[in-house]
Design an enzyme around this catalytic site. Structure first.
Site, short mmCIF file in Angstrom:
data_model
loop_
_atom_site.label_atom_id
_atom_site.label_comp_id
_atom_site.label_asym_id
_atom_site.label_seq_id
_atom_site.Cartn_x
_atom_site.Cartn_y
_atom_site.Cartn_z
N ARG A 180 55.61 127.20 34.70
CA ARG A 180 56.44 126.03 34.45
C ARG A 180 57.19 126.17 33.14
O ARG A 180 58.37 125.82 33.03
CB ARG A 180 55.56 124.79 34.42
CG ARG A 180 56.29 123.47 34.21
CD ARG A 180 55.31 122.39 33.81
NE ARG A 180 54.72 122.66 32.50
CZ ARG A 180 53.67 122.00 32.00
NH1 ARG A 180 53.09 121.06 32.71
NH2 ARG A 180 53.20 122.30 30.80
N SER A 272 32.88 114.68 66.42
CA SER A 272 33.15 115.62 67.51
C SER A 272 33.46 114.83 68.76
O SER A 272 32.89 113.76 68.98
CB SER A 272 31.93 116.52 67.75
OG SER A 272 32.03 117.20 68.99
N LYS A 278 27.47 115.31 65.20
CA LYS A 278 28.17 116.20 64.28
C LYS A 278 28.77 115.45 63.09
O LYS A 278 29.26 114.34 63.20
CB LYS A 278 29.31 116.93 65.01
CG LYS A 278 28.87 117.93 66.05
CD LYS A 278 28.14 119.11 65.46
CE LYS A 278 29.04 120.02 64.65
NZ LYS A 278 30.08 120.69 65.45
N ASN A 280 31.26 117.17 60.56
CA ASN A 280 31.95 118.41 60.20
C ASN A 280 32.63 118.31 58.83
O ASN A 280 33.11 117.25 58.44
CB ASN A 280 33.00 118.75 61.26
CG ASN A 280 32.38 119.04 62.61
OD1 ASN A 280 31.42 119.79 62.70
ND2 ASN A 280 32.93 118.44 63.66
N ARG A 311 74.36 140.69 46.22
CA ARG A 311 74.03 139.53 47.06
C ARG A 311 73.26 140.03 48.27
O ARG A 311 73.68 140.97 48.93
CB ARG A 311 75.27 138.77 47.51
CG ARG A 311 74.98 137.48 48.28
CD ARG A 311 74.60 136.32 47.33
NE ARG A 311 75.80 135.79 46.67
CZ ARG A 311 76.11 136.03 45.40
NH1 ARG A 311 75.32 136.78 44.64
NH2 ARG A 311 77.21 135.52 44.86
#
Length: 448
Positions: A180, A272, A278, A280, A311
């Site tokens: 930056r 799920s 489940k 996850n 170019r």
């Protein structure tokens, strides 16, 4: 308006920063700043510069039509200049885009977008850092298994694992801030990089343009020297890979058989369609997917560095899609890791249970190092290997086998064996490492 897929592999703010509207806004910022710079240099009338700048508003242009025309014209700058010129009244329209070429507007706009994108990534990474720092402090003494090649190795603390995540994220903040501050520059070279169109005023206009836009002035035009773009791309690939590492750890910790940490609950999250039980790791999963997409784009940008003469025919143009995609994917990886780590539910009891899983075998190195000063490391390792084999075959805890072994007792007292085989006593420089990570985070917090 984000594309539907952006909800999975981008963030709203990054999608906005790299939208077509944002790129057009950046090109208009270039045209307005160029006119003001040239007026200050005495090249065009101040009245013309004011009229041009007043017309440089994205809402005055049909962005969709501009990009449709760009597909035929070859660059989006060509229709932009035509549309902008039509918006400028009177004699001032003669001075629109004075002395510049399409790539000057497009590259400078991209640099402005990347500046916004880097700010967003740094902000997201600082959020990751904050969550990691919290875990590092709270779990400084929470014992768990350290794993090498996915096998139990030595005791560590979850605070140390979080501190390593923290240090990794801090390094990414520093790398992005470096880009930056040092890599973002304007582009102004004219048709073939000589600025002949501005006579003897070229360098002066570059300096004034840079000041107008808050970007650095390059040493030379860089139409086909793309190391700056490639450098940022490579760093974003590393950021994405860093996020994938953290997310991968979260996924592994959340495995049913491990169960040491899990992502926080939220309505509709991690279920799920077939298995009601489940939970996850959704955020970590999407972080890994986004990181892989990001890393996959980096070679496109690196290969685009091989550009022809003054170019490029294809390499430069490929950046127009690849760079925005890279920022979007990287932003998604950072955001998803931030969400995963900030909501992470840590289970110290499960960590302790897994630490005890091998009946003390995880402390074999500690016993070896306790015997080594008297016996030498090779002989100590041989003795401990035999003891470990006995413990495995008999199903007896390593501590009990060591207490009964004559070779061990000839060197170590029962109190020394107790101390040696206590996981809390074999953490080495863990506290110091955590302190270092927290100190580094404090430093990046206090700097801009």
């Amino acid at each position: 308006m984000p594309e539907p897929i952006d909800y999975l592999f981008s963030t709203p703010l990054m999608s906005a920063a790299f939208s077509p509207e944002a790129h057009v806004r950046g090109m208009l910022a270039f045209e307005a700043a160029l006119a003001r710079a040239e007026a200050r240099a005495g090249i065009i009338p101040q009245e013309a510069a004011d009229a041009i700048a007043a017309s440089c508003k994205v809402e005055h242009l049909d962005v969709a039509a501009l990009y449709r025309e760009a597909a035929i014209a070859g660059t989006p700058a060509i229709p932009l200049v035509r549309m902008l010129t039509a918006q400028v009244d009177g004699d001032a329209k003669r001075f629109v885009h004075w002395g510049a070429t399409s790539q000057d507007a497009i590259d400078t706009a991209l640099m402005l977008q990347m500046r916004d994108g880097l700010h967003l990534l740094v902000d997201g990474l600082l959020g990751v850092c904050a969550a990691c720092a919290t875990h590092a402090g709270q779990h400084r003494h929470t014992l768990m298994v350290g794993r090498t090649l996915l096998q139990q190795a030595l005791p560590i603390t979850f605070g140390l694992k979080a501190a390593r995540w923290l240090a990794l994220a801090v390094r990414q903040v520093r790398a992005l801030r470096e880009h930056r501050d040092r890599t973002l520059v304007v582009q102004l070279g004219g048709a073939a990089g000589t600025l002949a169109s501005l006579g003897s005023n070229g360098l002066r206009v570059v300096e004034l343009l840079s000041a107008e836009l808050g970007l650095a002035a390059p040493d030379l035009p860089w139409h086909t020297e793309r190391d700056r773009i490639a450098g940022i791309a490579g760093t974003l690939g590393i950021v994405a890979g860093a996020m994938a590492k953290i997310a991968g750890d979260v996924v592994l910790l959340a495995q049913t058989e491990v169960g040491e940490a899990s992502e926080g609950d939220a309505p509709g999250k991690g279920g799920s369609s077939a298995m009601p039980q489940k939970h996850n790791p959704v955020d970590a999963t999407f972080a890994i997917a986004s990181a892989r997409l990001a890393v996959g784009v980096v070679p496109v940008i690196l290969s685009a560095m091989a550009q022809e003469h003054e170019r490029a025919a294809g390499g430069w143009q490929s950046e127009w899609a690849a760079v925005p995609d890279l920022f979007r994917y990287t932003a998604a990886a950072v955001e998803r890791v931030g969400e995963a780590v900030s909501s992470l539910q840590v289970d110290p009891a499960r960590m302790k249970a897994n630490l005890d899983l091998t009946g003390g075998l995880i402390m074999a190195e500690a016993l070896t190092m306790a015997l080594a000063p008297r016996l030498g490391r090779p002989e100590a390792q041989r003795i401990v290997k035999v003891i470990c084999d006995d413990a495995i075959k008999s199903g007896v805890n390593l501590h009990e086998v060591a207490l009964k072994d004559a070779q061990v007792r000839a060197v170590l007292s029962s109190e020394e064996i107790d101390h040696t085989l206590d996981p809390n006593e074999y953490l080495g420089s863990t506290d110091a490492f955590i302190d270092r990570a927290l100190e580094a985070y404090s430093e990046v917090q206090s700097s801009k």
